[in-house]
Design a protein around this motif. Structure first.
Motif, PDB file in Angstrom:
ATOM      1  N   THR A 166      37.305 -53.078 -50.690  1.00  0.00           N
ATOM      2  CA  THR A 166      36.232 -52.729 -51.622  1.00  0.00           C
ATOM      3  C   THR A 166      34.893 -52.716 -50.880  1.00  0.00           C
ATOM      4  OG1 THR A 166      35.854 -55.057 -52.233  1.00  0.00           O
ATOM      5  CG2 THR A 166      37.447 -53.808 -53.565  1.00  0.00           C
ATOM      6  N   GLY A 167      33.891 -52.165 -51.547  1.00  0.00           N
ATOM      7  CA  GLY A 167      32.538 -52.207 -51.013  1.00  0.00           C
ATOM      8  C   GLY A 167      32.152 -50.971 -50.215  1.00  0.00           C
ATOM      9  N   PRO A 168      30.864 -50.869 -49.878  1.00  0.00           N
ATOM     10  CA  PRO A 168      30.351 -49.700 -49.157  1.00  0.00           C
ATOM     11  C   PRO A 168      30.789 -49.686 -47.692  1.00  0.00           C
ATOM     12  CG  PRO A 168      28.620 -51.335 -49.412  1.00  0.00           C
ATOM     13  CD  PRO A 168      29.790 -51.834 -50.209  1.00  0.00           C
ATOM     14  N   LEU A 169      31.047 -48.480 -47.187  1.00  0.00           N
ATOM     15  CA  LEU A 169      31.525 -48.304 -45.813  1.00  0.00           C
ATOM     16  C   LEU A 169      30.619 -47.349 -45.043  1.00  0.00           C
ATOM     17  CD1 LEU A 169      35.327 -47.712 -46.539  1.00  0.00           C
ATOM     18  CD2 LEU A 169      34.201 -49.904 -46.064  1.00  0.00           C
ATOM     19  N   VAL A 170      30.453 -47.646 -43.771  1.00  0.00           N
ATOM     20  CA  VAL A 170      29.745 -46.757 -42.845  1.00  0.00           C
ATOM     21  C   VAL A 170      30.654 -46.536 -41.641  1.00  0.00           C
ATOM     22  CG1 VAL A 170      27.770 -46.516 -41.286  1.00  0.00           C
ATOM     23  CG2 VAL A 170      27.451 -47.524 -43.558  1.00  0.00           C
ATOM     24  N   LEU A 171      30.828 -45.290 -41.245  1.00  0.00           N
ATOM     25  CA  LEU A 171      31.576 -44.953 -40.037  1.00  0.00           C
ATOM     26  C   LEU A 171      30.596 -44.392 -39.019  1.00  0.00           C
ATOM     27  CD1 LEU A 171      34.705 -43.134 -41.544  1.00  0.00           C
ATOM     28  CD2 LEU A 171      34.341 -45.576 -41.226  1.00  0.00           C
ATOM     29  N   ALA A 172      30.678 -44.879 -37.790  1.00  0.00           N
ATOM     30  CA  ALA A 172      29.731 -44.436 -36.767  1.00  0.00           C
ATOM     31  C   ALA A 172      30.406 -44.373 -35.414  1.00  0.00           C
ATOM     32  CB  ALA A 172      28.526 -45.388 -36.711  1.00  0.00           C
ATOM     33  N   GLY A 173      29.993 -43.401 -34.618  1.00  0.00           N
ATOM     34  CA  GLY A 173      30.516 -43.283 -33.268  1.00  0.00           C
ATOM     35  C   GLY A 173      29.519 -42.588 -32.370  1.00  0.00           C
ATOM     36  N   VAL A 174      29.576 -42.923 -31.094  1.00  0.00           N
ATOM     37  CA  VAL A 174      28.668 -42.356 -30.103  1.00  0.00           C
ATOM     38  C   VAL A 174      29.477 -41.578 -29.072  1.00  0.00           C
ATOM     39  CG1 VAL A 174      26.891 -42.864 -28.376  1.00  0.00           C
ATOM     40  CG2 VAL A 174      27.117 -44.305 -30.408  1.00  0.00           C
ATOM     41  N   GLU A 175      29.035 -40.359 -28.745  1.00  0.00           N
ATOM     42  CA  GLU A 175      29.658 -39.520 -27.725  1.00  0.00           C
ATOM     43  C   GLU A 175      31.167 -39.445 -27.992  1.00  0.00           C
ATOM     44  OE1 GLU A 175      30.561 -39.458 -23.040  1.00  0.00           O
ATOM     45  OE2 GLU A 175      31.238 -40.845 -24.552  1.00  0.00           O
ATOM     46  N   GLN A 176      32.037 -39.939 -27.095  1.00  0.00           N
ATOM     47  CA  GLN A 176      33.480 -39.882 -27.327  1.00  0.00           C
ATOM     48  C   GLN A 176      33.856 -40.532 -28.652  1.00  0.00           C
ATOM     49  OE1 GLN A 176      37.720 -41.263 -25.248  1.00  0.00           O
ATOM     50  NE2 GLN A 176      35.840 -41.487 -24.085  1.00  0.00           N
ATOM     51  N   GLY A 177      33.214 -41.640 -28.974  1.00  0.00           N
ATOM     52  CA  GLY A 177      33.484 -42.312 -30.241  1.00  0.00           C
ATOM     53  C   GLY A 177      33.136 -41.445 -31.432  1.00  0.00           C
ATOM     54  N   ARG A 196      36.550 -41.876 -50.177  1.00  0.00           N
ATOM     55  CA  ARG A 196      35.336 -41.063 -50.046  1.00  0.00           C
ATOM     56  C   ARG A 196      34.179 -41.646 -50.836  1.00  0.00           C
ATOM     57  NH1 ARG A 196      38.102 -36.387 -51.331  1.00  0.00           N
ATOM     58  NH2 ARG A 196      36.960 -36.289 -53.304  1.00  0.00           N
ATOM     59  N   ARG A 197      34.453 -42.135 -52.030  1.00  0.00           N
ATOM     60  CA  ARG A 197      33.386 -42.672 -52.883  1.00  0.00           C
ATOM     61  C   ARG A 197      32.722 -43.897 -52.269  1.00  0.00           C
ATOM     62  NH1 ARG A 197      36.881 -41.078 -57.113  1.00  0.00           N
ATOM     63  NH2 ARG A 197      37.894 -43.108 -57.176  1.00  0.00           N
ATOM     64  N   ARG A 198      33.420 -44.552 -51.347  1.00  0.00           N
ATOM     65  CA  ARG A 198      32.869 -45.762 -50.735  1.00  0.00           C
ATOM     66  C   ARG A 198      32.037 -45.453 -49.487  1.00  0.00           C
ATOM     67  NH1 ARG A 198      37.675 -49.342 -49.317  1.00  0.00           N
ATOM     68  NH2 ARG A 198      35.986 -50.794 -48.785  1.00  0.00           N
ATOM     69  N   ILE A 199      32.068 -44.218 -49.025  1.00  0.00           N
ATOM     70  CA  ILE A 199      31.350 -43.866 -47.804  1.00  0.00           C
ATOM     71  C   ILE A 199      29.853 -43.704 -48.077  1.00  0.00           C
ATOM     72  CG2 ILE A 199      31.075 -42.137 -45.993  1.00  0.00           C
ATOM     73  CD1 ILE A 199      33.637 -43.713 -45.700  1.00  0.00           C
ATOM     74  N   VAL A 200      29.071 -44.551 -47.450  1.00  0.00           N
ATOM     75  CA  VAL A 200      27.609 -44.422 -47.530  1.00  0.00           C
ATOM     76  C   VAL A 200      27.173 -43.229 -46.691  1.00  0.00           C
ATOM     77  CG1 VAL A 200      25.403 -45.539 -46.995  1.00  0.00           C
ATOM     78  CG2 VAL A 200      27.324 -46.897 -47.899  1.00  0.00           C
ATOM     79  N   ALA A 201      27.600 -43.209 -45.429  1.00  0.00           N
ATOM     80  CA  ALA A 201      27.306 -42.097 -44.529  1.00  0.00           C
ATOM     81  C   ALA A 201      28.165 -42.236 -43.278  1.00  0.00           C
ATOM     82  CB  ALA A 201      25.831 -42.062 -44.158  1.00  0.00           C
ATOM     83  N   VAL A 202      28.283 -41.121 -42.576  1.00  0.00           N
ATOM     84  CA  VAL A 202      28.994 -41.072 -41.300  1.00  0.00           C
ATOM     85  C   VAL A 202      27.977 -40.678 -40.230  1.00  0.00           C
ATOM     86  CG1 VAL A 202      30.791 -39.893 -39.982  1.00  0.00           C
ATOM     87  CG2 VAL A 202      31.139 -40.382 -42.428  1.00  0.00           C
ATOM     88  N   TYR A 203      27.972 -41.384 -39.102  1.00  0.00           N
ATOM     89  CA  TYR A 203      27.001 -41.123 -38.033  1.00  0.00           C
ATOM     90  C   TYR A 203      27.740 -40.692 -36.764  1.00  0.00           C
ATOM     91  CZ  TYR A 203      23.603 -43.241 -41.120  1.00  0.00           C
ATOM     92  OH  TYR A 203      22.785 -43.513 -42.202  1.00  0.00           O
ATOM     93  N   LEU A 204      27.445 -39.475 -36.329  1.00  0.00           N
ATOM     94  CA  LEU A 204      28.021 -38.920 -35.104  1.00  0.00           C
ATOM     95  C   LEU A 204      26.872 -38.739 -34.120  1.00  0.00           C
ATOM     96  CD1 LEU A 204      30.295 -36.194 -36.757  1.00  0.00           C
ATOM     97  CD2 LEU A 204      30.835 -38.609 -36.306  1.00  0.00           C
ATOM     98  N   VAL A 205      26.712 -39.707 -33.233  1.00  0.00           N
ATOM     99  CA  VAL A 205      25.531 -39.781 -32.373  1.00  0.00           C
ATOM    100  C   VAL A 205      25.804 -39.138 -31.017  1.00  0.00           C
ATOM    101  CG1 VAL A 205      23.871 -41.341 -31.282  1.00  0.00           C
ATOM    102  CG2 VAL A 205      24.808 -41.896 -33.538  1.00  0.00           C
ATOM    103  N   ASP A 206      24.978 -38.174 -30.665  1.00  0.00           N
ATOM    104  CA  ASP A 206      25.034 -37.508 -29.360  1.00  0.00           C
ATOM    105  C   ASP A 206      26.401 -36.882 -29.105  1.00  0.00           C
ATOM    106  OD1 ASP A 206      23.778 -36.566 -27.156  1.00  0.00           O
ATOM    107  OD2 ASP A 206      23.958 -38.376 -25.952  1.00  0.00           O
TER     108      ASP A 206
END
Length: 368
Positions: A166-177, A196-206
């Motif tokens: 349960t609760g809010p989720l954030v997915l994040a990764g950098v370059e290969q990640g 999907r409803r739990r996803i705050v945002a997804v971060y794909l950095v660089d």
């Protein structure tokens, strides 16, 4: 006028000097190729025996597991790190490689996981990452090694999701990640309405991502307050047109079969991390929240920021930005380190503010 004849020892001396000069010149001209060749495993990936798989039920397979900073928020953050393993005998790095782990903990975690610390508890799995060599060549072997890492990323995500029902989720990764997170979102998250409803945002950095490959269920973040969406960009300095062109020309993206293929002229995703919006509008430096060099900082220590310093704009799918010229924002390290994610984060405070803002919107929405 007749020139004096050289003695035998003089001839040998001049010949030796010429040889040394030629070798030095060759090393200077082809140094990158020589060093890159030294990272080549010299074995086809199809016959390669990869390192043992991690067991994500074991704490040893996680660099961080629900690690909290003081006054952190309610989100659970799943973070996949960038390339830290150089290569050599292996296409994919073994779990617990000392040099790779040292770079991860000294450079990557403080600079790139750090911006998410105030949003909640961070979990960071070890995985059999594709080596740095695989990002320096477009060979099929290298593409296969990069795709191989996805199996570990998916296994780690499943264990993490089970631990966070349960609760809010954030997915994040950098370059290969970030490359791996992109595929996880499309293949594991997008089709699961409850998740999907739990996803705050997804971060794909660089990382380069094909804009048309994003799932309509998890689209690009159009505004700074959009939730359940993707913030992604690949950054290049304003004055470096050649690097921007090369990055797009050499970019590999996932196809529907889970293979890495050429971007091939498709539009690349660019959500500006300063404005938080998918827009080509120029964002002036006065709106920049702050850059930081957090390398070497202990977890939970917030770095000093240089704010109002970097102007940004999305141009042809690449985030173009003005450069900081202070000593702490220069490229350092050996040849291999300078080809990894930068040892500082130009948008540290911007990412920090962005995830906190979207988390507040998520908590105020119907999602909880």
């Amino acid at each position: 006028m007749k020139l004096p004849r050289l003695t035998f020892s003089q001839s040998v001396g001049w010949a030796g000097f010429a040889l040394v000069f030629l070798i030095a010149t060759a090393v200077t001209v082809w140094r990158g190729d020589i060093l890159k060749a030294g990272l080549d495993p010299q074995v086809p990936f199809q016959t390669y025996d990869p390192p043992p798989a991690p067991d994500y039920a074991s704490a040893a397979s996680w660099v961080m597991s629900d690690e909290r900073a003081p006054t952190s928020g309610p989100a659970a953050i799943f973070f996949l790190h960038s390339t830290t393993f150089d290569g050599g005998e292996d296409w994919n790095g073994p779990i617990g490689a000392a040099g790779a782990d040292a770079y991860l903990e000294r450079v990557v975690i403080p600079n790139y996981a750090g911006p998410f610390a105030r949003a909640g508890a961070i979990s960071l799995p070890r995985y059999r990452q594709a080596s740095l060599y695989t990002r320096l060549t477009l060979r099929d072997d290298a593409r296969d090694a990069r795709a191989f890492a996805y199996g570990d990323a998916l296994a780690a995500l499943e264990v993490w999701l089970t631990a966070h029902p349960t609760g809010p989720l954030v997915l994040a990764g950098v370059e290969q990640g970030g490359e791996l997170i992109d595929r996880l979102v499309r293949e594991r998250v997008a089709g699961d309405a409850a998740l999907r409803r739990r996803i705050v945002a997804v971060y794909l950095v660089d990382v380069i991502v094909a804009e048309d490959s994003l799932s309509p269920a998890v689209p690009a973040c159009v505004t700074a307050t959009s939730i359940g969406c993707v913030v992604g960009w690949s950054q290049v300095g304003d004055e470096n047109d050649g690097a921007a062109w090369r990055r797009l020309r050499r970019a590999l993206v996932w196809d529907q079969a889970g293979r890495l293929v050429d971007l091939g002229g498709r539009a690349a995703l660019c959500v500006n991390p300063v404005s938080g919006a998918r827009s080509d509008a120029a964002v002036p430096a006065r709106l920049h929240h702050g850059a930081a060099n957090a390398t070497g900082l202990e977890w939970g220590v917030r770095p000093a920021f240089i704010d109002r310093a970097v102007a940004t704009r999305c141009v042809d799918g690449i985030l173009r930005h003005t450069e900081l010229t202070t000593e702490s924002f220069r490229e350092i390290g050996n040849w291999a380190d300078r080809r990894k994610a930068r040892p500082y984060n130009l948008f540290y405070a911007d990412i920090e503010a962005d995830v906190e803002r979207r988390l507040n919107v998520w908590e105020a929405s119907d999602a909880p």
